[in-house]
Scaffold this motif. Sequence first.
Motif, mmCIF file in Angstrom:
data_model
loop_
_atom_site.group_PDB
_atom_site.id
_atom_site.type_symbol
_atom_site.label_atom_id
_atom_site.label_comp_id
_atom_site.label_asym_id
_atom_site.label_seq_id
_atom_site.Cartn_x
_atom_site.Cartn_y
_atom_site.Cartn_z
ATOM 1 N N PRO A 193 0.828 -1.209 0.000
ATOM 2 C CA PRO A 193 0.000 0.000 0.000
ATOM 3 C C PRO A 193 0.866 1.266 0.000
ATOM 4 N N ASN A 194 0.420 2.258 -0.734
ATOM 5 C CA ASN A 194 1.094 3.546 -0.782
ATOM 6 C C ASN A 194 0.652 4.377 0.425
ATOM 7 N N PRO A 195 1.570 4.692 1.350
ATOM 8 C CA PRO A 195 1.164 5.469 2.527
ATOM 9 C C PRO A 195 0.842 6.929 2.208
ATOM 10 N N ASP A 250 -2.753 9.930 -1.265
ATOM 11 C CA ASP A 250 -3.446 11.200 -1.495
ATOM 12 C C ASP A 250 -2.534 12.273 -2.099
ATOM 13 N N THR A 251 -1.280 11.908 -2.371
ATOM 14 C CA THR A 251 -0.287 12.875 -2.845
ATOM 15 C C THR A 251 0.293 12.424 -4.181
ATOM 16 N N ASN A 252 0.379 13.342 -5.126
ATOM 17 C CA ASN A 252 1.026 13.044 -6.399
ATOM 18 C C ASN A 252 2.534 13.256 -6.260
ATOM 19 N N VAL A 254 3.822 7.704 -11.116
ATOM 20 C CA VAL A 254 3.084 8.430 -10.093
ATOM 21 C C VAL A 254 2.124 7.410 -9.496
ATOM 22 N N PRO A 255 2.427 6.954 -8.277
ATOM 23 C CA PRO A 255 1.616 5.880 -7.698
ATOM 24 C C PRO A 255 0.193 6.322 -7.355
ATOM 25 N N GLY A 256 -0.673 5.342 -7.377
ATOM 26 C CA GLY A 256 -2.024 5.511 -6.868
ATOM 27 C C GLY A 256 -2.071 4.856 -5.492
ATOM 28 N N LYS A 257 -2.852 3.776 -5.373
ATOM 29 C CA LYS A 257 -2.984 3.072 -4.094
ATOM 30 C C LYS A 257 -1.807 2.142 -3.797
ATOM 31 N N LEU A 265 0.025 -2.188 -10.578
ATOM 32 C CA LEU A 265 -0.051 -1.026 -9.705
ATOM 33 C C LEU A 265 -1.223 -0.091 -9.961
ATOM 34 N N ALA A 266 -1.768 -0.100 -11.181
ATOM 35 C CA ALA A 266 -2.784 0.888 -11.572
ATOM 36 C C ALA A 266 -2.323 2.298 -11.175
ATOM 37 N N PRO A 267 -1.132 2.705 -11.646
ATOM 38 C CA PRO A 267 -0.621 4.023 -11.270
ATOM 39 C C PRO A 267 -1.389 5.133 -11.967
#
Length: 159
Positions: free
Chosen positions: A36-38, A41-43, A73-76, A113-115
């Motif tokens: 998970p991307n902590p 909410d941030t690009n 640029v990550p999403g979740k 990743l669905a970035p």
Amino acid sequence: MARTSKKTPGKSPLTQLGANVAIPASPDKAELERVPNPHADTNYVARFTVPEFTSICPVTGQPDFAHLVIDYVPGKWLVESKSLKLYLQSFRNHGAFHEDCTVAIGKRLAKLLAPRWLRIGGYWYPRGGIPIDVFWQTGKLPAGVWIPDQGVASYRGRG
């Protein structure tokens, strides 16, 4: 195949990090893992630079060498870096053309990743006197995100 098992208290869903794992026999057998991307909410941009990527020419069996740069640029989700390293190493004995390797890596990461945005630059060293550079991207770059140059100079030979 993506691995994101349900989190058991006290146990990581990751199977490769911290374990002695052999290099996969092929990219299809490699297991990419995500976390998970902590800061979902941030690009922001995450970059992986792979200056010693190798694969095999599918016709001659000779080694091919590239410098890969992967920006996203990550999403979740974030890619777990050890699983990425093992996946990329699995190409060492894999026969595929430069374009196939570069685009396949980009597509597999995008599927996992669905970035918000992802690009890969494959800067291939010359074979037969011709270097090949391959670029692929997906998604729309969010407004205001700083994307640095990939930092790999075009091949100049003796120029």
